[in-house]
Design an enzyme around this catalytic site. Sequence first.
Site, PDB file in Angstrom:
ATOM      1  N   ARG A 245      -0.144 -16.928  11.890  1.00  0.00           N
ATOM      2  CA  ARG A 245       0.119 -16.697  12.854  1.00  0.00           C
ATOM      3  C   ARG A 245       1.652 -16.844  13.306  1.00  0.00           C
ATOM      4  O   ARG A 245       2.509 -17.883  13.470  1.00  0.00           O
ATOM      5  CB  ARG A 245      -0.255 -18.370  12.915  1.00  0.00           C
ATOM      6  CG  ARG A 245      -1.260 -19.229  12.373  1.00  0.00           C
ATOM      7  CD  ARG A 245      -1.395 -20.411  12.016  1.00  0.00           C
ATOM      8  NE  ARG A 245      -3.265 -20.615  12.329  1.00  0.00           N
ATOM      9  CZ  ARG A 245      -4.008 -21.999  12.188  1.00  0.00           C
ATOM     10  NH1 ARG A 245      -2.581 -23.344  12.413  1.00  0.00           N
ATOM     11  NH2 ARG A 245      -4.965 -22.127  12.190  1.00  0.00           N
ATOM     12  N   SER A 246       1.341 -15.529  13.256  1.00  0.00           N
ATOM     13  CA  SER A 246       2.884 -15.088  13.993  1.00  0.00           C
ATOM     14  C   SER A 246       3.443 -13.907  14.761  1.00  0.00           C
ATOM     15  O   SER A 246       4.024 -13.121  14.369  1.00  0.00           O
ATOM     16  CB  SER A 246       3.697 -14.641  12.158  1.00  0.00           C
ATOM     17  OG  SER A 246       4.241 -15.911  11.252  1.00  0.00           O
TER      18      SER A 246
END
Length: 393
Positions: A245-246
């Site tokens: 989730r980056s």
Amino acid sequence: MRYLLPTLLAAARLATAQSIYGSAEGFASGVTGGGSATPVYPADAAELESLLSSEGEQVIVLTKTYDFTGTSATGTACYSWGTGDACQLILQDDCSGQESTVATYDAAGPTPIAVASDKTLLGVGSEGVIKGKGLAFRDDVSNVIVQNIKITDLNPKYVWGGDALTFDGSSLIWIDHVETSLIARVHYVFGFNPNSKVTLSNNFLNGETTYSTSCDGYQYWGMELVGENDSITFKGNYIYKTTGRSPALSGSTIFHACNNVWEDNPGHAIEGNQQGQGLFEGNSWTDVADIASDTNWVGGSLFLSSADGSGNDACASYIGRKCASSIYTNSGGDYTSYTDASFLSNWGDLTIAECAEASEIQSSVPGGAGNTLASSSVAATTGSKCKRSRRKH
């Protein structure tokens, strides 16, 4: 007079630390925050929260740590990722048969400070720290600047123990030179309500943590972007020791990532499953196991600029210039296959930030991101050179 002079000098030094450094680039261009309002210096955590939530233009200056920790709450915590000492637990009532325990955590973390419109929140030097509580921009809040602060210690052992920065129905928000660390869940979370004209710049997303879902000191919960028609400029940021989730472009977010450095990620960086639109150019990727691949990117539109410049001219007819080249070092994934820039035809009304070649920013971003503005630089005018500290790992 000899006693008055030091007092006057001290007041003068304090007065120099009241102005924003630079100006927002990209989608949040034109944000003014609290404008020229007389700066206020909150005495304690309670006053800080009161000032941020009050109506009207304000410039709020932080010169110390504001500690919201110390009030405890209890709840059920599930061992969803293991029972080791370095594993995160998740706070929820139903563990669905998994092993659980009764957890005691800081009560302030799950409830962020509600920031009202027309605010500037400014840290002086490295002293402006908010401990144990995040910030939230919700319910049509607009025209806010947050610069040169640190948000830390939000129940890092427990998922749902707090998010650092929450956006849900906001517009014209500039987050600059902010470090987030030891966060329970997400560093940046964008809710379902639209968040338009947001710029995140020169921030340090520090994923090095005591507890994680992988039980190895790398935080999974980086950036969750689930909003409808969000528009986010992401420039000059340092994303360190994350595993997922980056970002996660899980909504219909327009996301321009320019001149950022991703480093040390044994998991994956970019993911998405709906209609996200991500333009990634001029970035440096080092030791990222999976930058982007069909395993995690299963929807939306994605363009990743090449290292050698080939195909980067595909951006020119949409943003008025070719995309800046990126650097890929010891990194994997299918990043070379995301070359279709036609979705940029939807970006015609947006202010696109300028972007340098990754080679020009690769070494400077890690040391300059986060609350690294020296007190003499915070008051500098646009175009002045910024004094930075050297970050050590």
